[in-house]
Motif scaffolding. Sequence first.
Motif, PDB file in Angstrom:
ATOM      1  N   ILE A 153      -4.218  -9.216   3.919  1.00 20.53           N
ATOM      2  CA  ILE A 153      -4.333  -9.652   2.522  1.00 20.53           C
ATOM      3  C   ILE A 153      -4.824 -11.093   2.525  1.00 20.53           C
ATOM      4  CG2 ILE A 153      -3.107  -9.992   0.341  1.00 20.53           C
ATOM      5  CD1 ILE A 153      -1.073  -7.871   1.420  1.00 20.53           C
ATOM      6  N   GLY A 154      -6.135 -11.260   2.365  1.00 19.53           N
ATOM      7  CA  GLY A 154      -6.742 -12.579   2.422  1.00 19.53           C
ATOM      8  C   GLY A 154      -7.003 -13.157   1.039  1.00 19.53           C
ATOM      9  N   SER A 155      -7.570 -14.349   1.028  1.00 23.36           N
ATOM     10  CA  SER A 155      -7.853 -15.035  -0.233  1.00 23.36           C
ATOM     11  C   SER A 155      -9.060 -14.455  -0.948  1.00 23.36           C
ATOM     12  CB  SER A 155      -8.095 -16.524   0.030  1.00 23.36           C
ATOM     13  OG  SER A 155      -6.985 -17.097   0.676  1.00 23.36           O
ATOM     14  N   ASN A 156      -9.953 -13.807  -0.194  1.00 28.74           N
ATOM     15  CA  ASN A 156     -11.159 -13.231  -0.791  1.00 28.74           C
ATOM     16  C   ASN A 156     -11.056 -11.717  -0.944  1.00 28.74           C
ATOM     17  OD1 ASN A 156     -13.842 -13.365  -1.818  1.00 28.74           O
ATOM     18  ND2 ASN A 156     -14.606 -12.652   0.150  1.00 28.74           N
ATOM     19  N   ALA A 157     -10.538 -11.047   0.082  1.00 27.19           N
ATOM     20  CA  ALA A 157     -10.475  -9.584   0.060  1.00 27.19           C
ATOM     21  C   ALA A 157      -9.206  -9.083   0.738  1.00 27.19           C
ATOM     22  CB  ALA A 157     -11.705  -8.996   0.760  1.00 27.19           C
ATOM     23  N   VAL A 158      -8.900  -7.823   0.461  1.00 26.82           N
ATOM     24  CA  VAL A 158      -7.762  -7.133   1.090  1.00 26.82           C
ATOM     25  C   VAL A 158      -8.347  -5.990   1.913  1.00 26.82           C
ATOM     26  CG1 VAL A 158      -5.617  -5.868   0.669  1.00 26.82           C
ATOM     27  CG2 VAL A 158      -6.280  -7.741  -0.854  1.00 26.82           C
ATOM     28  N   ARG A 159      -7.907  -5.877   3.173  1.00 27.65           N
ATOM     29  CA  ARG A 159      -8.481  -4.881   4.091  1.00 27.65           C
ATOM     30  C   ARG A 159      -7.406  -3.974   4.657  1.00 27.65           C
ATOM     31  NH1 ARG A 159     -10.278  -9.824   4.906  1.00 27.65           N
ATOM     32  NH2 ARG A 159     -12.514 -10.307   4.786  1.00 27.65           N
ATOM     33  N   LEU A 160      -7.803  -2.733   4.864  1.00 26.42           N
ATOM     34  CA  LEU A 160      -6.982  -1.773   5.597  1.00 26.42           C
ATOM     35  C   LEU A 160      -7.793  -1.294   6.788  1.00 26.42           C
ATOM     36  CD1 LEU A 160      -4.614   0.274   6.043  1.00 26.42           C
ATOM     37  CD2 LEU A 160      -5.857   1.833   4.519  1.00 26.42           C
ATOM     38  N   LEU A 161      -7.290  -1.537   7.991  1.00 24.20           N
ATOM     39  CA  LEU A 161      -7.925  -1.053   9.214  1.00 24.20           C
ATOM     40  C   LEU A 161      -7.002  -0.023   9.854  1.00 24.20           C
ATOM     41  CD1 LEU A 161      -9.999  -1.122  11.563  1.00 24.20           C
ATOM     42  CD2 LEU A 161      -8.657  -3.012  12.542  1.00 24.20           C
ATOM     43  N   SER A 172     -11.003   3.885  10.519  1.00 22.39           N
ATOM     44  CA  SER A 172     -11.364   3.686   9.112  1.00 22.39           C
ATOM     45  C   SER A 172     -11.150   2.224   8.730  1.00 22.39           C
ATOM     46  CB  SER A 172     -10.504   4.585   8.218  1.00 22.39           C
ATOM     47  OG  SER A 172     -10.767   4.356   6.844  1.00 22.39           O
ATOM     48  N   LEU A 173     -12.049   1.698   7.917  1.00 20.77           N
ATOM     49  CA  LEU A 173     -11.903   0.337   7.396  1.00 20.77           C
ATOM     50  C   LEU A 173     -12.235   0.345   5.912  1.00 20.77           C
ATOM     51  CD1 LEU A 173     -11.451  -2.718   7.794  1.00 20.77           C
ATOM     52  CD2 LEU A 173     -13.874  -2.924   8.348  1.00 20.77           C
ATOM     53  N   VAL A 174     -11.281  -0.111   5.116  1.00 18.80           N
ATOM     54  CA  VAL A 174     -11.470  -0.187   3.664  1.00 18.80           C
ATOM     55  C   VAL A 174     -11.282  -1.633   3.236  1.00 18.80           C
ATOM     56  CG1 VAL A 174     -10.690   0.624   1.405  1.00 18.80           C
ATOM     57  CG2 VAL A 174     -10.575   2.156   3.380  1.00 18.80           C
ATOM     58  N   ARG A 175     -12.206  -2.132   2.427  1.00 21.07           N
ATOM     59  CA  ARG A 175     -12.164  -3.529   1.976  1.00 21.07           C
ATOM     60  C   ARG A 175     -12.210  -3.565   0.454  1.00 21.07           C
ATOM     61  NH1 ARG A 175     -15.918  -7.455   0.657  1.00 21.07           N
ATOM     62  NH2 ARG A 175     -15.429  -9.602   1.313  1.00 21.07           N
ATOM     63  N   VAL A 176     -11.262  -4.268  -0.165  1.00 20.93           N
ATOM     64  CA  VAL A 176     -11.203  -4.384  -1.621  1.00 20.93           C
ATOM     65  C   VAL A 176     -11.283  -5.866  -1.999  1.00 20.93           C
ATOM     66  CG1 VAL A 176      -9.921  -3.828  -3.714  1.00 20.93           C
ATOM     67  CG2 VAL A 176      -9.727  -2.339  -1.717  1.00 20.93           C
ATOM     68  N   PRO A 177     -12.318  -6.291  -2.724  1.00 25.54           N
ATOM     69  CA  PRO A 177     -12.521  -7.717  -3.027  1.00 25.54           C
ATOM     70  C   PRO A 177     -11.705  -8.211  -4.221  1.00 25.54           C
ATOM     71  CG  PRO A 177     -14.340  -6.451  -3.903  1.00 25.54           C
ATOM     72  CD  PRO A 177     -13.451  -5.463  -3.190  1.00 25.54           C
ATOM     73  N   ILE A 178     -10.412  -8.375  -4.027  1.00 23.70           N
ATOM     74  CA  ILE A 178      -9.551  -8.788  -5.142  1.00 23.70           C
ATOM     75  C   ILE A 178      -9.681 -10.285  -5.424  1.00 23.70           C
ATOM     76  CG2 ILE A 178      -7.149  -8.978  -5.928  1.00 23.70           C
ATOM     77  CD1 ILE A 178      -6.570  -6.363  -4.548  1.00 23.70           C
ATOM     78  N   ALA A 184       1.578  -5.223   7.458  1.00 24.45           N
ATOM     79  CA  ALA A 184       0.829  -5.864   6.383  1.00 24.45           C
ATOM     80  C   ALA A 184       1.092  -7.364   6.427  1.00 24.45           C
ATOM     81  CB  ALA A 184       1.236  -5.292   5.025  1.00 24.45           C
ATOM     82  N   CYS A 185       0.022  -8.149   6.531  1.00 26.95           N
ATOM     83  CA  CYS A 185       0.137  -9.600   6.596  1.00 26.95           C
ATOM     84  C   CYS A 185      -0.674 -10.246   5.483  1.00 26.95           C
ATOM     85  CB  CYS A 185      -0.367 -10.126   7.942  1.00 26.95           C
ATOM     86  SG  CYS A 185       0.650  -9.648   9.358  1.00 26.95           S
ATOM     87  N   ALA A 186      -0.080 -11.247   4.825  1.00 26.72           N
ATOM     88  CA  ALA A 186      -0.781 -12.009   3.789  1.00 26.72           C
ATOM     89  C   ALA A 186      -0.929 -13.443   4.266  1.00 26.72           C
ATOM     90  CB  ALA A 186      -0.006 -11.950   2.479  1.00 26.72           C
ATOM     91  N   THR A 187      -2.068 -14.047   3.938  1.00 28.64           N
ATOM     92  CA  THR A 187      -2.353 -15.387   4.440  1.00 28.64           C
ATOM     93  C   THR A 187      -2.371 -16.419   3.307  1.00 28.64           C
ATOM     94  OG1 THR A 187      -4.718 -14.831   4.422  1.00 28.64           O
ATOM     95  CG2 THR A 187      -3.535 -14.533   6.488  1.00 28.64           C
ATOM     96  N   SER A 188      -3.351 -17.286   3.296  1.00 33.38           N
ATOM     97  CA  SER A 188      -3.354 -18.500   2.492  1.00 33.38           C
ATOM     98  C   SER A 188      -3.010 -18.313   1.003  1.00 33.38           C
ATOM     99  CB  SER A 188      -4.723 -19.176   2.625  1.00 33.38           C
ATOM    100  OG  SER A 188      -4.731 -20.412   1.988  1.00 33.38           O
ATOM    101  N   GLY A 215     -11.129 -10.014  14.184  1.00 31.51           N
ATOM    102  CA  GLY A 215     -10.446 -10.732  13.127  1.00 31.51           C
ATOM    103  C   GLY A 215      -8.969 -10.418  13.100  1.00 31.51           C
ATOM    104  N   LEU A 216      -8.331 -10.830  12.019  1.00 30.22           N
ATOM    105  CA  LEU A 216      -6.887 -10.686  11.905  1.00 30.22           C
ATOM    106  C   LEU A 216      -6.450  -9.226  12.000  1.00 30.22           C
ATOM    107  CD1 LEU A 216      -4.179 -12.161  11.396  1.00 30.22           C
ATOM    108  CD2 LEU A 216      -4.552 -11.781   8.950  1.00 30.22           C
ATOM    109  N   SER A 217      -7.198  -8.319  11.353  1.00 27.41           N
ATOM    110  CA  SER A 217      -6.820  -6.901  11.374  1.00 27.41           C
ATOM    111  C   SER A 217      -6.774  -6.354  12.795  1.00 27.41           C
ATOM    112  CB  SER A 217      -7.804  -6.078  10.536  1.00 27.41           C
ATOM    113  OG  SER A 217      -7.810  -6.503   9.202  1.00 27.41           O
ATOM    114  N   ASP A 218      -7.786  -6.728  13.613  1.00 25.76           N
ATOM    115  CA  ASP A 218      -7.813  -6.277  15.011  1.00 25.76           C
ATOM    116  C   ASP A 218      -6.605  -6.815  15.769  1.00 25.76           C
ATOM    117  OD1 ASP A 218     -10.772  -5.152  15.222  1.00 25.76           O
ATOM    118  OD2 ASP A 218     -10.873  -7.052  14.161  1.00 25.76           O
ATOM    119  N   GLY A 219      -6.267  -8.084  15.493  1.00 22.80           N
ATOM    120  CA  GLY A 219      -5.112  -8.683  16.151  1.00 22.80           C
ATOM    121  C   GLY A 219      -3.801  -8.027  15.754  1.00 22.80           C
TER     122      GLY A 219
END
Length: 301
Positions: free
Chosen positions: A12-20, A38-44, A85-89, A282-286
């Motif tokens: 859960i980033g500042s620009n988009a939310v991703r599910l890997l 599967s990778l889903v990106r939602v630009p919230i 699930a991790c949220a950042t800045s 990126g973070l999702s891979d980590g």
Amino acid sequence: MLSIAKYAAIDIGSNAVRLLISDVIEQGGQPPKFKKSSLVRVPIRLGADVFLNKKISAENEKRMIDTMTAFKLLMRSHNVFKYKACATSAMREADNGVAISNLIKEQTGIQIDIINGEVEAAIIAATDLHSFIDENKTYLYVDVGGGSTEFTVIHLGKEIASKSAKIGTVRLLNDMVEEKTWNKLKDWIEKHTSKYDKIELIGSGGNINKIFKISGKAFGEPLTYFYLSAFYKMLQRHSYEERIVELNLKQDRADVIIPATRIYLSAMKWSNAKHIYVPKIGLSDGIIKSIYQETIPSLVL
């Protein structure tokens, strides 16, 4: 004996939310293989709320709940075993970040951990980054996000220094980064890189991944400072609409790609780096790797 387990990472980033969602494949004592399923990106774009108003809006609160509900159904459909699930800045700085995290857990069952910059850097370090590093070289690793950018100096395969700076693409779009913040970052980069004769950059983040794809370079080849500088000038010559139509950029990528490129170029200039490598991690891979290695707590779906 072949064993396949599905793990999921929510970033859960500042620009988009991703599910890997990734398959972790184990076979007879061999090193595990991690294969993206599967990778889903939602630009919230939570940062647009938080960096201006210090809180997540009611509209984006609803979008977050809808997104997490959809992510849970997708994980269930893929038969995911464990997730994190991790949220950042943005969530970290929002006055209502914890309250919304609790509401999401109550309504969707998805538990979100709001992590700091140090934990974020440690999770990214769990990726395949080491496989891209020549232990005889020195690197400045730069991970550009919407709210912050993480910097790590790596010398002879070891982390020497790291810094999380509140300079991100969404902040820059909203003109929220003061000159003194840039100057502090410049001083830090010069201080920690000037002692080395030669340094290379490693870039991560959706924007540098897109630039690398556009370049047509083969995986493993670096981009030059000259190429990135020319690309930056080309982007500035195009309007937002032209970047979408003519350069085929997504709506939520067409604006942030310019400040992102500025951050990478600044880091290259201040460290005297001539090349930037793009390993597409990126973070999702980590998160996926950290779940498997059990270095962070995860949840069974």
